[in-house]
Design a protein around this motif. Structure first.
Motif, PDB file in Angstrom:
ATOM      1  N   LEU A   1      16.832  13.702  10.894  1.00 58.25           N
ATOM      2  CA  LEU A   1      16.451  12.360  10.801  1.00 58.25           C
ATOM      3  C   LEU A   1      15.201  12.395  10.227  1.00 58.25           C
ATOM      4  O   LEU A   1      14.799  11.872   8.975  1.00 58.25           O
ATOM      5  N   ALA A   2      14.334  13.534   9.761  1.00 56.96           N
ATOM      6  CA  ALA A   2      13.433  13.560   9.285  1.00 56.96           C
ATOM      7  C   ALA A   2      13.434  13.827   7.320  1.00 56.96           C
ATOM      8  O   ALA A   2      12.607  13.094   6.910  1.00 56.96           O
ATOM      9  N   ALA A   3      14.784  14.127   7.097  1.00 56.07           N
ATOM     10  CA  ALA A   3      14.831  14.102   6.335  1.00 56.07           C
ATOM     11  C   ALA A   3      14.808  12.956   5.903  1.00 56.07           C
ATOM     12  O   ALA A   3      14.591  12.279   4.701  1.00 56.07           O
ATOM     13  N   GLN A   4      16.256  12.403   6.376  1.00 52.88           N
ATOM     14  CA  GLN A   4      16.078  10.920   5.569  1.00 52.88           C
ATOM     15  C   GLN A   4      14.702   9.987   5.761  1.00 52.88           C
ATOM     16  O   GLN A   4      15.075   8.737   4.710  1.00 52.88           O
ATOM     17  N   PHE A   5      14.058  10.282   6.568  1.00 52.06           N
ATOM     18  CA  PHE A   5      13.080   9.415   6.399  1.00 52.06           C
ATOM     19  C   PHE A   5      12.469   9.863   5.319  1.00 52.06           C
ATOM     20  O   PHE A   5      11.915   8.720   4.700  1.00 52.06           O
ATOM     21  N   ILE A   6      12.379  10.674   4.964  1.00 45.27           N
ATOM     22  CA  ILE A   6      11.556  11.600   4.117  1.00 45.27           C
ATOM     23  C   ILE A   6      12.099  10.860   2.981  1.00 45.27           C
ATOM     24  O   ILE A   6      11.217  10.202   1.692  1.00 45.27           O
ATOM     25  N   ARG A   7      13.044  11.240   2.623  1.00 51.50           N
ATOM     26  CA  ARG A   7      13.395   9.905   1.357  1.00 51.50           C
ATOM     27  C   ARG A   7      13.518   8.900   0.869  1.00 51.50           C
ATOM     28  O   ARG A   7      13.258   8.600   0.303  1.00 51.50           O
ATOM     29  N   GLY A   8      13.784   8.447   2.608  1.00 50.33           N
ATOM     30  CA  GLY A   8      13.549   6.361   2.332  1.00 50.33           C
ATOM     31  C   GLY A   8      11.764   6.300   1.996  1.00 50.33           C
ATOM     32  O   GLY A   8      11.478   5.729   1.196  1.00 50.33           O
ATOM     33  N   ALA A   9      10.925   7.183   2.903  1.00 48.83           N
ATOM     34  CA  ALA A   9       9.245   6.982   2.405  1.00 48.83           C
ATOM     35  C   ALA A   9       9.406   7.311   0.723  1.00 48.83           C
ATOM     36  O   ALA A   9       8.462   6.936   0.155  1.00 48.83           O
ATOM     37  N   LYS A  10       9.327   8.304   0.254  1.00 52.09           N
ATOM     38  CA  LYS A  10       9.828   9.077  -1.399  1.00 52.09           C
ATOM     39  C   LYS A  10       9.830   7.724  -2.212  1.00 52.09           C
ATOM     40  O   LYS A  10       9.426   7.501  -2.839  1.00 52.09           O
ATOM     41  N   GLU A  11      11.325   7.241  -1.583  1.00 52.52           N
ATOM     42  CA  GLU A  11      11.830   6.306  -2.615  1.00 52.52           C
ATOM     43  C   GLU A  11      10.907   4.871  -2.900  1.00 52.52           C
ATOM     44  O   GLU A  11      11.069   4.060  -3.909  1.00 52.52           O
ATOM     45  N   ALA A  12      10.166   4.665  -1.424  1.00 51.32           N
ATOM     46  CA  ALA A  12       9.231   3.613  -1.876  1.00 51.32           C
ATOM     47  C   ALA A  12       8.430   3.291  -1.985  1.00 51.32           C
ATOM     48  O   ALA A  12       7.185   2.845  -2.230  1.00 51.32           O
ATOM     49  N   GLY A  13       7.514   5.171  -2.544  1.00 49.77           N
ATOM     50  CA  GLY A  13       6.579   5.161  -3.116  1.00 49.77           C
ATOM     51  C   GLY A  13       5.340   6.106  -2.923  1.00 49.77           C
ATOM     52  O   GLY A  13       4.556   6.235  -2.871  1.00 49.77           O
ATOM     53  N   HIS A  14       5.566   6.566  -1.515  1.00 44.87           N
ATOM     54  CA  HIS A  14       4.899   7.041  -0.532  1.00 44.87           C
ATOM     55  C   HIS A  14       4.558   8.406  -1.145  1.00 44.87           C
ATOM     56  O   HIS A  14       6.164   9.190  -1.558  1.00 44.87           O
TER      57      HIS A  14
ATOM     58  N   LYS B   1       0.619  -1.463   0.327  1.00 48.37           N
ATOM     59  CA  LYS B   1      -0.293  -0.022   0.128  1.00 48.37           C
ATOM     60  C   LYS B   1       0.782   1.107   0.183  1.00 48.37           C
ATOM     61  O   LYS B   1       1.049   1.656   1.000  1.00 48.37           O
ATOM     62  N   LYS B   2       0.334   1.995  -0.857  1.00 50.75           N
ATOM     63  CA  LYS B   2       1.073   3.225  -0.800  1.00 50.75           C
ATOM     64  C   LYS B   2       0.522   4.468   0.125  1.00 50.75           C
ATOM     65  O   LYS B   2      -0.785   4.473  -0.492  1.00 50.75           O
ATOM     66  N   MET B   3       1.236   4.939   0.556  1.00 49.43           N
ATOM     67  CA  MET B   3       0.974   5.290   2.241  1.00 49.43           C
ATOM     68  C   MET B   3       1.196   7.336   1.680  1.00 49.43           C
ATOM     69  O   MET B   3       1.579   7.440   1.040  1.00 49.43           O
ATOM     70  N   LYS B   4      -0.330   7.926   2.568  1.00 49.46           N
ATOM     71  CA  LYS B   4       0.310   9.367   2.638  1.00 49.46           C
ATOM     72  C   LYS B   4       0.306   9.237   4.158  1.00 49.46           C
ATOM     73  O   LYS B   4       0.244   9.356   4.827  1.00 49.46           O
ATOM     74  N   ILE B   5       1.452  10.396   4.213  1.00 49.86           N
ATOM     75  CA  ILE B   5       2.569  10.639   5.327  1.00 49.86           C
ATOM     76  C   ILE B   5       2.650  12.293   5.483  1.00 49.86           C
ATOM     77  O   ILE B   5       3.372  13.180   5.035  1.00 49.86           O
TER      78      ILE B   5
ATOM     79  N   GLY C   1      11.845   4.826   6.613  1.00 51.57           N
ATOM     80  CA  GLY C   1      11.358   5.439   6.180  1.00 51.57           C
ATOM     81  C   GLY C   1      10.881   4.606   4.286  1.00 51.57           C
ATOM     82  O   GLY C   1       9.847   4.226   3.701  1.00 51.57           O
ATOM     83  N   LYS C   2      12.368   4.126   4.028  1.00 54.64           N
ATOM     84  CA  LYS C   2      11.733   2.643   3.161  1.00 54.64           C
ATOM     85  C   LYS C   2      11.056   1.926   3.517  1.00 54.64           C
ATOM     86  O   LYS C   2      10.281   1.186   2.330  1.00 54.64           O
TER      87      LYS C   2
END
Length: 219
Positions: A62-75, A42-46, A216-217
């Motif tokens: 930390l927030a920036a790296q979390f976002i980077r991983g989440a975006k790469e996962a398609g969220h 499932k692609k999420m809204k974060i 995030g990923k």
């Protein structure tokens, strides 16, 4: 050790991976919850809410790296830096009735827009006087106005940094986070608790930036 000596020692320690801070390993972790829990395809809204007023803050990194991983996962991600925005503290007027318009027309409207439909909410904060930052707390207090809309299943993440290294000192913030999730009916998806970082950028030479990215990923 006074503040000036502490900062000097911190900068020296942060420059060397595996260095020490206040006599404890720089990479020693406080107890954390499970990091990276699979949630299917499932692609999420974060929504990521940060609380530090520092431009190059450790919790912000930390927030920036979390976002980077989440975006790469398609969220789909949205970030709200509370300290850089205008969010009036809740005045307990109850005009909103816990599920309506707030009397304050400010930047919380962005949080409201993204929080209600969010599948996951990530909180990133430094420890300030043994609690979350006042800027982040003001945002959380304003959740009151949409209380009726956010008591639905969501997932949450906590990323927290603090200068000392005692796990017991991180406990109040972790407890606050857990009680908040219990009240809202949200599920914890991971916690990254980072001890021993004070100067700006100190977290960048630790394992925790990679942990934030992986969290995030792998959501």
């Amino acid at each position: 050790m006074n503040r000036r000596d502490f900062i000097k020692a911190s900068l020296t320690a942060a420059a060397v991976t595996g260095g020490t801070l206040l006599g404890a390993p720089l990479l020693a972790a406080a107890p954390t919850a499970n990091i990276g829990r699979k949630a299917g395809d499932k692609k999420m809204k974060i929504l990521v809410i940060t609380g530090s007023p520092r431009k190059n803050s450790n919790s912000g990194a930390l927030a920036a790296q979390f976002i980077r991983g989440a975006k790469e996962a398609g969220h789909e991600t949205a970030r709200f830096d509370a300290a850089l925005k205008n969010v009036h503290p809740c005045s307990a007027c109850s005009h909103c009735g816990m599920d309506g318009p707030c009397v304050y027309q400010d930047d919380f409207s962005f949080v409201r827009e993204h929080l209600v439909p969010a599948d996951l909410v990530a909180f990133a904060t430094p420890m300030y006087y043994f609690g979350i930052s006042a800027q982040l707390k003001s945002v959380i207090d304003r959740f009151y106005a949409i209380n009726g809309k956010i008591h639905v299943h969501k997932r949450a993440v906590l990323m927290m940094t603090y200068a000392n290294t005692a796990a017991s000192e991180a406990a109040p913030i972790i407890s606050h986070y857990n009680v908040l999730l219990k009240y809202l009916g949200w599920e914890d998806a991971g916690q990254i608790i980072v001890p021993g970082v004070w100067p700006e950028g100190a977290v960048n030479n630790t394992k925790y930036v990679e942990a934030a990215y992986r969290l995030g990923k792998t959501l």
